[in-house]
Design an enzyme around this catalytic site. Structure first.
Site, short mmCIF file in Angstrom:
data_model
loop_
_atom_site.label_atom_id
_atom_site.label_comp_id
_atom_site.label_asym_id
_atom_site.label_seq_id
_atom_site.Cartn_x
_atom_site.Cartn_y
_atom_site.Cartn_z
CG HIS A 101 -32.87 -31.61 4.73
ND1 HIS A 101 -31.95 -32.61 4.81
CD2 HIS A 101 -32.47 -30.78 3.73
CE1 HIS A 101 -31.00 -32.40 3.89
NE2 HIS A 101 -31.28 -31.30 3.23
CG ASP A 104 -33.73 -34.89 6.78
OD1 ASP A 104 -34.07 -35.31 5.68
OD2 ASP A 104 -32.78 -34.10 6.97
#
Ligand code: XLS
Ligand code: CA
Ligand code: CA
Length: 438
Positions: A101, A104
């Site tokens: 993501h 992340d």
């Protein structure tokens, strides 16, 4: 460069008799199965959020695992250390792909501009590491569920500002996926759902989600994204009702909005079981629509009603799943370990053990599924079961040339039909067991 997993050696295949905790017992990358190397059957991926982020925190207590990698979480130094740690781990395990993501990869800043600058910087570094190692990106996505602004969803939000913010995140995440050569781009509708119809216009929300996806496809294709857009169905959690309940629901949605040409399914085992299906059910539903795209390889717990994201251990489940994958001719995506260690397994060695377990469980599933196909009894049984449709009137029905009146006249002439033949389920289950353990 500092080693982050100094006690974890490079993991090699040693075979089922090995007692070495740091060896594969079944995953033998170069072994040919049905004419193809295991490595190609099983393009495994590491999930950035779990492997390098999740520290065991839950609503009853803080994390137990140290994922600081020697730096202060929330800084760019930490983001770089995660890249180094991730590539060390993937290198030692022989994992060829990763999934991410946007948030992340770097800590989110106060403005989109600053966050995007950080993302540009870290993906330059990722590209360098990818060039050095040959490790690739399986898929990217935007996290549109953690930040409080997404409390009512992203594409389904009542707020135009939030909707635009989601669009900005998708645009950037698509650019990053293209930059990193990702095979897919995932939409997991984490908060795309509702808690109460008393405050919800369902049709409005579905239309808006579809519009956002349509814009994402147009933009993605315009910047050269050739991979699959993927919907990852999940019935609930965090929302009570999620729009992408299961594969059948998500496929129906894509067809209703004319998006099915660009999208496939990313099926997560734990989500399928939360929907009251088996993992293999959602794989089959996707495959029969030509929409089996990728897999989030984990398992849930049948005693627990939420998403536990466990590393796969259940060989029956992976065998039945790999049977579906083999029958579908493989998948264009890969097997992303969207899985985390249990809170009580908190050491760096535990992370390696978890991946070894997951990779071996899928390798064993692949081997046993191939054996079931080679054995042929189950496939033959299914084929024979529908044999009455193989010729004459049956074939006419299959080709769409029969009429209801014609069938009714034949039924009348034939009298009451005989029973349709035993399904032999128990026999087939014992065949399955004998191939598994024989
Ligand atoms: C959460 C989902 C999520 C997606 C990616 O349940 O599994 O991690 O895979 O957003
Ligand atoms: Ca997932
Ligand atoms: Ca999950």
């Amino acid at each position: 460069m500092a080693e982050f997993f100094p006690t974890v050696p490079r993991i090699a295949y040693e075979g089922p008799k090995s007692a070495n905790p740091f060896a594969f017992k079944y995953y033998n990358a170069e072994r040919l199965v049905l004419g193809k190397a295991m490595r190609e059957h099983l393009p495994f991926a590491l999930a950035w959020w779990h492997a390098l982020g999740a520290n065991g925190v839950d609503m009853f207590g803080p994390g137990t695992a140290d994922k600081s990698f020697g730096k202060t979480p929330g800084t760019m130094e930490h983001a770089y250390a995660k890249v180094d740690a991730g590539f060390e781990l993937m290198g030692k395990l022989g994992i060829g792909y990763f999934c991410f993501h946007d948030v992340d990869l770097v800590p989110e800043a106060d403005t989109i501009g600053e966050t995007n600058k950080r993302l540009d910087e870290i993906t330059d570094y990722l590209l360098k590491k990818m060039g050095e190692t040959g490790i690739r990106c399986l898929w990217g996505t935007a996290n549109m569920f953690s930040n409080p602004r997404f409390m009512n969803g992203a594409g389904s939000s009542n707020s135009l500002d939030v909707y635009c913010h989601a669009a900005a995140q998708i645009k950037k995440a698509l650019e990053l996926t293209v930059k990193l050569g990702g095979r897919g781009y995932v939409f997991w509708g984490g908060r795309e759902g509702y808690e109460s119809l008393l405050n919800t216009d369902m049709k409005f929300e579905l239309d808006n989600i579809a519009s956002l996806m349509r814009m994402a496809v147009a933009y993605g294709r315009s910047i050269g994204f050739k991979g699959d857009f993927l919907i990852e169905p999940k019935p609930k959690e965090p929302m009570k009702h999620q729009y992408d309940y299961d594969a059948a629901t998500a496929i129906g949605f894509l067809k209703a909005y004319g998006l099915d040409g660009d999208f496939k399914m990313n099926i997560e085992a734990n989500h399928a079981t939360l929907a009251g299906h088996t993992f293999q059910h959602d794989l089959r539903v996707s495959a029969v629509s030509g929409m089996l795209g990728s897999i989030d390889a984990n398992q849930g717990d049948y005693l627990i009603g939420w998403d536990t994201d466990e590393f796969p251990f259940n060989v029956y489940e992976t065998t039945l799943a790999m049977y579906e994958v083999l029958k579908a001719g493989g998948i264009p995506g890969g097997f992303n370990f969207d899985a985390k260690n249990r809170r009580g397994s908190y050491t760096p060695e535990d992370i390696a053990h978890a991946f070894i377990l997951g990779m071996d469980t899928f390798a064993l599933g692949l081997l046993r599924a191939a054996a079931i196909i080679e054995d042929g009894r189950i496939d033959q049984f299914v084929k024979d079961r529908y044999a009455s449709f193989d010729s004459g009137l049956g074939r006419k029905i299959r080709s769409g040339e029969a009429t209801l009146a014609e069938l009714a006249a034949i039924a009348e002439a034939n009298g009451a039909p005989a029973l349709p033949g035993s399904g032999r389920q128990e026999y087939l289950e014992s065949v399955f067991n004998s191939v598994l353990f024989g």
